[in-house]
Design a protein around this motif. Structure first.
Motif, PDB file in Angstrom:
ATOM      1  N   LEU A 175       0.824  -1.211   0.000  1.00  0.00           N
ATOM      2  CA  LEU A 175       0.000   0.000   0.000  1.00  0.00           C
ATOM      3  C   LEU A 175       0.860   1.265   0.000  1.00  0.00           C
ATOM      4  N   ILE A 176       1.956   1.213   0.740  1.00  0.00           N
ATOM      5  CA  ILE A 176       2.860   2.375   0.788  1.00  0.00           C
ATOM      6  C   ILE A 176       3.476   2.620  -0.587  1.00  0.00           C
ATOM      7  N   ALA A 177       3.831   1.544  -1.287  1.00  0.00           N
ATOM      8  CA  ALA A 177       4.384   1.689  -2.640  1.00  0.00           C
ATOM      9  C   ALA A 177       3.328   2.251  -3.600  1.00  0.00           C
ATOM     10  N   ARG A 178       2.136   1.751  -3.509  1.00  0.00           N
ATOM     11  CA  ARG A 178       1.087   2.260  -4.400  1.00  0.00           C
ATOM     12  C   ARG A 178       0.783   3.733  -4.104  1.00  0.00           C
ATOM     13  N   ASP A 179       0.784   4.093  -2.833  1.00  0.00           N
ATOM     14  CA  ASP A 179       0.558   5.499  -2.495  1.00  0.00           C
ATOM     15  C   ASP A 179       1.716   6.361  -2.999  1.00  0.00           C
ATOM     16  N   ALA A 180       2.916   5.788  -3.032  1.00  0.00           N
ATOM     17  CA  ALA A 180       4.049   6.530  -3.601  1.00  0.00           C
ATOM     18  C   ALA A 180       3.801   6.745  -5.096  1.00  0.00           C
ATOM     19  N   TYR A 181       3.403   5.685  -5.791  1.00  0.00           N
ATOM     20  CA  TYR A 181       3.119   5.886  -7.220  1.00  0.00           C
ATOM     21  C   TYR A 181       2.004   6.913  -7.401  1.00  0.00           C
ATOM     22  N   HIS A 182       0.971   6.770  -6.622  1.00  0.00           N
ATOM     23  CA  HIS A 182      -0.154   7.675  -6.839  1.00  0.00           C
ATOM     24  C   HIS A 182       0.211   9.129  -6.532  1.00  0.00           C
ATOM     25  N   GLN A 183       1.108   9.351  -5.592  1.00  0.00           N
ATOM     26  CA  GLN A 183       1.596  10.731  -5.411  1.00  0.00           C
ATOM     27  C   GLN A 183       2.354  11.186  -6.661  1.00  0.00           C
ATOM     28  N   ASN A 184       3.259  10.318  -7.127  1.00  0.00           N
ATOM     29  CA  ASN A 184       4.017  10.618  -8.344  1.00  0.00           C
ATOM     30  C   ASN A 184       3.095  10.868  -9.534  1.00  0.00           C
ATOM     31  N   GLN A 185       2.001  10.142  -9.563  1.00  0.00           N
ATOM     32  CA  GLN A 185       1.133  10.191 -10.729  1.00  0.00           C
ATOM     33  C   GLN A 185       0.216  11.414 -10.680  1.00  0.00           C
ATOM     34  N   TRP A 186      -0.380  11.699  -9.523  1.00  0.00           N
ATOM     35  CA  TRP A 186      -1.209  12.913  -9.460  1.00  0.00           C
ATOM     36  C   TRP A 186      -0.344  14.156  -9.607  1.00  0.00           C
ATOM     37  N   ALA A 187       0.880  14.095  -9.078  1.00  0.00           N
ATOM     38  CA  ALA A 187       1.782  15.238  -9.245  1.00  0.00           C
ATOM     39  C   ALA A 187       2.058  15.481 -10.724  1.00  0.00           C
ATOM     40  N   ALA A 188       2.224  14.406 -11.488  1.00  0.00           N
ATOM     41  CA  ALA A 188       2.463  14.553 -12.929  1.00  0.00           C
ATOM     42  C   ALA A 188       1.229  15.119 -13.625  1.00  0.00           C
ATOM     43  N   ALA A 189       0.062  14.647 -13.243  1.00  0.00           N
ATOM     44  CA  ALA A 189      -1.169  15.158 -13.851  1.00  0.00           C
ATOM     45  C   ALA A 189      -1.367  16.631 -13.504  1.00  0.00           C
ATOM     46  N   ILE A 190      -1.028  16.996 -12.266  1.00  0.00           N
ATOM     47  CA  ILE A 190      -1.117  18.401 -11.858  1.00  0.00           C
ATOM     48  C   ILE A 190      -0.148  19.256 -12.671  1.00  0.00           C
ATOM     49  N   ALA A 191       1.070  18.760 -12.835  1.00  0.00           N
ATOM     50  CA  ALA A 191       2.075  19.516 -13.602  1.00  0.00           C
ATOM     51  C   ALA A 191       1.578  19.759 -15.020  1.00  0.00           C
ATOM     52  N   GLU A 192       1.012  18.725 -15.620  1.00  0.00           N
ATOM     53  CA  GLU A 192       0.455  18.863 -16.964  1.00  0.00           C
ATOM     54  C   GLU A 192      -0.610  19.957 -17.036  1.00  0.00           C
ATOM     55  N   LEU A 193      -1.527  19.933 -16.066  1.00  0.00           N
ATOM     56  CA  LEU A 193      -2.611  20.910 -16.076  1.00  0.00           C
ATOM     57  C   LEU A 193      -2.115  22.311 -15.735  1.00  0.00           C
ATOM     58  N   GLU A 194      -1.192  22.419 -14.793  1.00  0.00           N
ATOM     59  CA  GLU A 194      -0.692  23.747 -14.418  1.00  0.00           C
ATOM     60  C   GLU A 194       0.061  24.391 -15.569  1.00  0.00           C
ATOM     61  N   GLU A 195       0.718  23.553 -16.364  1.00  0.00           N
ATOM     62  CA  GLU A 195       1.404  24.082 -17.532  1.00  0.00           C
ATOM     63  C   GLU A 195       0.418  24.766 -18.479  1.00  0.00           C
ATOM     64  N   LYS A 196      -0.743  24.162 -18.634  1.00  0.00           N
ATOM     65  CA  LYS A 196      -1.755  24.746 -19.521  1.00  0.00           C
ATOM     66  C   LYS A 196      -2.512  25.891 -18.880  1.00  0.00           C
ATOM     67  N   GLU A 197      -2.859  25.734 -17.616  1.00  0.00           N
ATOM     68  CA  GLU A 197      -3.845  26.627 -16.997  1.00  0.00           C
ATOM     69  C   GLU A 197      -3.240  27.636 -16.032  1.00  0.00           C
ATOM     70  N   GLY A 198      -2.023  27.385 -15.633  1.00  0.00           N
ATOM     71  CA  GLY A 198      -1.440  28.222 -14.593  1.00  0.00           C
ATOM     72  C   GLY A 198      -1.782  27.668 -13.215  1.00  0.00           C
ATOM     73  N   LEU A 199      -1.336  28.409 -12.209  1.00  0.00           N
ATOM     74  CA  LEU A 199      -1.428  27.901 -10.846  1.00  0.00           C
ATOM     75  C   LEU A 199      -2.837  27.984 -10.251  1.00  0.00           C
ATOM     76  N   LEU A 200      -3.576  29.034 -10.620  1.00  0.00           N
ATOM     77  CA  LEU A 200      -4.809  29.330  -9.878  1.00  0.00           C
ATOM     78  C   LEU A 200      -6.013  28.522 -10.364  1.00  0.00           C
ATOM     79  N   VAL A 201      -6.738  27.979  -9.443  1.00  0.00           N
ATOM     80  CA  VAL A 201      -8.034  27.335  -9.715  1.00  0.00           C
ATOM     81  C   VAL A 201      -9.130  28.293  -9.305  1.00  0.00           C
ATOM     82  N   PRO A 202     -10.164  28.547 -10.094  1.00  0.00           N
ATOM     83  CA  PRO A 202     -10.275  28.152 -11.493  1.00  0.00           C
ATOM     84  C   PRO A 202      -9.524  29.128 -12.379  1.00  0.00           C
TER      85      PRO A 202
END
Lengths: 273, 273, 273, 273, 273, 273
Positions: A175-202
């Motif tokens: 579970l700890i390994a999967r949570d590590a991947y999922h942190q890595n993975q959501w961080a990557a998805a966030i980076a992708e979106l922030e690149e397009k949209e900038g930092l501020l939501v919305p």
């Protein structure tokens, strides 16, 4: 539409009974940041995704994985109570160790669920729909997801340190390994979106409609100025659109509110001033 | 120790009565991501910070600010019900507009609170302690904070679009600006901590204790491979410690679980196989 | 371990927007007897089944199906809000029909979830873990399941009568049919178990340990004797082990309770008698 | 309208103090299937019964009896704490047995209720209105009642096995006997109604409006075919209106859902595909 | 032990259907200060009273009366929905008045309870055990009771003003009168106890163990000195044991808290100062 | 608008670790009558006060003080877990005292909050918005406040008796003194209002609209006449407007309710009488 295979994705066998640990492990099943939360959160987010099939697919991949995590933990909890003296009162009275085991376990594991896992956290609070977040704004929600995986891995790591049962540690190391991947993975998805949209939501809300004169200001409302030394108090803002300011002695801009009397048929206290 | 001044930090005066909007605005007071949540969340995080006075101070600065936000919203809600026909049944029966207003408002605003704000969300669920997060791990908690400010600004922006009352828009433009700063500010605090600790929470858990062979793997558990095209499915991981992998046809590693019978004194169903 | 396919098991497309019906349909998603309840209930029961692979398999078959039901309903709710005037305030002010639509919808569908389904019931209460039952005794639990499918089909039938949208009716006709099967199916499973174990849960508790002199007695505690005419008031009991009795004028067997004073360090009120 | 006599219907006197058992016994007072639940459930069902005075009378007979059960259990809980060392900290520190007793009890029994029973379950969750069921459909509701009495008797039997205090066992033997009667009685009421209405709830919904081609089908959604051997998978259905079918490899009938983008003023993520 | 008569203590018949008022009236059934609360509160207080039979009897007299109040209100709610167009969708679409009625009612009254009352408040929150108070200290609890009757009469009075249905008004005029008596009655019981015990709860805690130098002090923590003009800010205290003091510029007496680092195996953020 | 100073109003330092007491002390933070409750209650009352600046100021003075009480208690809880063996499983297994400490503590203090206080009560229930009262009627609300301070002081006094740690006792002696003042102070505010308005809440509801023939009557609904000897059963009523009456054998005034059948499209059980 969903399918199930009977095998667990990873093994879930403790070395020995430990009903007290079973109680604690419930945090990862039905706690605020347990696996029920992430399973439901990712599925509700995925089902509501409008376009953006890549993200929808990702959410359903992981949401589906997390139901399997609930399954492994529920199996582990059930096995931690195998062969435990859960209601042999005579022995408990005589043997303080047995008594302590029975005293520290969750009474509902015996009385209510007959040694099965419960949809609750480690103190017995039922899982609630309010634990999940799904807003329709993916950047906002992926931040929620990154937080959930961070809190989840932290809790799993703490539980790992609380046992020396190799079978439990094996499951937690998964579970700890999967949570590590999922942190890595959501961080990557966030980076992708922030690149397009900038930092501020919305990102789509026009900045000129907000009070931009106070959009970069830290108000010192807690006496002492330690917070003024952080990166958030001076220099260019992370969103690249402003300069941080520090106001060390903030003043109210509004008036002292004076409310009108309520209409008499509400029977509020009338003004006596 | 806290002090209060009677003036509001910013003005909170609507142009005209609108009890239906008052109901909606409750989301920002007592909703999952309302101001009660961030006020309590930052204060509980601050009070539990061990060392790291800069962060403690920051948390208490902002937590203290957020109580003032509850105050402004509570004042706005109270004023939105001034002069509204909240219980004049004869007129309501005759005039469909009056009837619609009374039908769309929160009945507890009249029956229970006598035109005052309620500690609930926009559908009437009471605020709950489970809305807040405070783990003792600042990187985890700042991610929770960034999420809260993102969800909060999104909700405030949606509400901004739902009214054309200038007084309400003025208050919301303040809250939207503050949520913008707070996103900028928590992002900066996160950047500072990630620079020191790396991406993964908790940073202090030894990686060799987790199942590192699966720490970078995306399992394709939702048929269709759209998710494989994201940055999280190949190439170096964001944490700089591994390579993302994509498993398109995942298999269970564990066994089919077979549980032992429960002891007879629990009166579970006995195995009949 | 679970897998997901992207296609819905059955179609979920309304003919036209109807955000007010979306609010009502939430009862079938996150209500006490909604699909989240049966999905979670059957899976927790299945994961805790000890031996009895036939029943475990059945529980996981149906539990897995029910997650797909949540998916179809969540999709339907999202589509019922497509093209609805959820926050166009100028038009709403002018057009009473638009105003009525907006007034009758769940405000969180706009403010919180951005037109996605919520993990709540039709008035907005969050789904709770306390909605589910899993006791380790299959006969008891199958009775809970039969009840859940009865309440669920009743609610779906009521909702079917409240709309004339063919797309919604099509989905509800599926859910009503499945609830019919599931009633038929749990009834069959109950019949199988009752044949082996008899009527009473738990069957393994020795009858001589209970107060068998009152095990077949109806006490008339509500003045009027209408209830005495039922099959439960005379003749052989359904469990085949006793005769029903009717006591028309029941008397207390116990004493008037007199409690001891609490110890002084609890600061209860002391006895003044 | 209700009346009360001071004598308990049955005696409720333990042999000796046992605050730890008092905590467990709370499950039968304020738990999901405790006596508060059945009291309230039967009364709300009775008060809403339209016609059918026999059933209304029965519901009020038994609902009224169950309030008296809460009374007996509340008295027992209060007495289990008489003479227990609930806050004598010096002795507890010295004597591990005293310490264990104090550690295992519910702290709110001392701090909050001053040795009185609490309206909560055995882990301290407050009783909730969501525990009860009252739908206006008597067959549905009697199934809920049969389930409640089954779960209730199971829990009482488990508690009976956890103590050797004769006074507690005496009270539990009463409750177990009453739960036996109530199972026998609701089963009889169900049989009466099923004879008239058939198996399916609601009986009045026209079958042709449901998707009858799938009203008798078991979908094998959990790999492995153990469930196909049950009575619910082939042969005539229990409702006498169809034949059970088993589909071993179910396929989706619906499409992959593609949702429209949300209107811009909701600030959802825009489609990027 | 309890008995029931079928007649209502007072009549509960509306002149005409009004499902919207039925929704509002739920506040008096299952709200924080509804009749379920006072019924349960007085009974739990009564069952836990140790000695003091006069008060125990009084509590059970009134608690028993209050169950009958729930019964009258549940009957009224059911009748308010008789002949109302609760799910006739075609008419509702055509007739805005019908549409408004259906839009303003509680959807669970149709979908879930089939026109019966629900154990919830006016916005649909389920009644909770946390609404009640029973501490074992009668003076404290009678103050809670006086408050409950005050809030309850206030809510009933507000509802009285919101309808012109004579049948509803008749029932409310009964409840308002009973709440008037119950205020008069708890006030009398409080006067009796205060005469014996003095003003402070608990009266048995030795004053010298508290910080008596601050037992009569009003701290001016909210800028502005309006509160200094009250009777609580100078002169002899109501308990007759001290003099009120007003501190216009309060200062902290404690230190700035510095917490130790957590042990490493909790994986909290380490101090970086 | 609020400000914070870093120093605690009063010191909050225990002499030694005691995680079991930390669990109990949570009652005063997030329990029904904990400091979160009074802080929020007084602030919501103050923000909704219409006119009556003296009372508004008083409410905000004390509400602001109470946030500082949460702060002191949160600090105390954090310190009670310093140096406690919260997850050293090897030692716990060997040493029963260590094991007992770990068994009696709140597992979420280690797993979830990392030794910080939680927004919950002593058994782990989250704080809820339903704990607070703010009605717009000051006399009603001040009675709620007097009750809250009575319950709060009672709980603090009980906790005082459960420890011999001088640091804890010092903090509790402060809280007990403040609760004494606040009882004295709300009692004074009540006296002031009762002098103007009389005893009954709301004072503005015309008495002739209530059923005044039953406004002073005690119904003997619990067999036995002990309650008839109280001051509330004869003589002039406390409100000076009537004479108490005692009805020893109350009779129903209403009819036996007979409800109409529900419309067929709700699929309720049809009348069979």
């Amino acid at each position: 539409m969903f399918f199930h295979v009977k095998e667990l994705q990873f093994e879930a066998k403790p070395e020995r009974p430990d009903p007290v640990f079973a109680k604690k492990l419930q945090e990862l099943i039905g706690g605020q940041y347990g696996e029920m939360t992430v399973a439901m959160q990712y599925m509700f987010q995925g089902w509501a995704t409008r376009g953006n099939e890549k993200y929808r697919d990702l959410l359903l991949d992981i949401g589906t994985e997390e139901i399997g995590h609930v399954e492994m933990l529920a199996t582990m909890v059930a096995r931690l109570m195998d062969d435990a003296p859960v209601n042999q009162q005579e022995e408990a009275a005589k043997d303080p160790v047995v008594g302590a085991i029975m005293g520290g376990m969750n009474p509902q594991h015996a009385i209510v669920s007959g040694l099965g896992a419960r949809p609750t956290d480690s103190v017995g609070n039922p899982w609630m729909g309010t634990y999940i977040t799904a807003s329709g704004n993916l950047l906002a929600d992926f931040r929620s997801n990154l937080n959930a995986e961070s809190q989840g891995r932290l809790q799993a790591a703490r539980l790992y340190e609380m046992t020396d049962d190799k079978g439990i540690k094996d499951l937690l190391s998964v579970l700890i390994a999967r949570d590590a991947y999922h942190q890595n993975q959501w961080a990557a998805a966030i980076a992708e979106l922030e690149e397009k949209e900038g930092l501020l939501v919305p990102s789509t809300f026009p900045r000129e409609k907000e009070r931009t004169d106070i959009s970069y200001t830290l108000y010192n409302l807690s006496a002492g100025e330690e917070s003024s030394t952080g990166r958030w108090a001076q220099g260019p803002a992370l969103d690249g659109q402003g300069e941080y300011k520090y106001v060390s002695n903030p003043k109210p801009e509004g008036d002292k509110p004076m409310l009108k009397p309520a209409p008499p048929n509400l029977h509020n206290t009338l003004p006596m001033d």
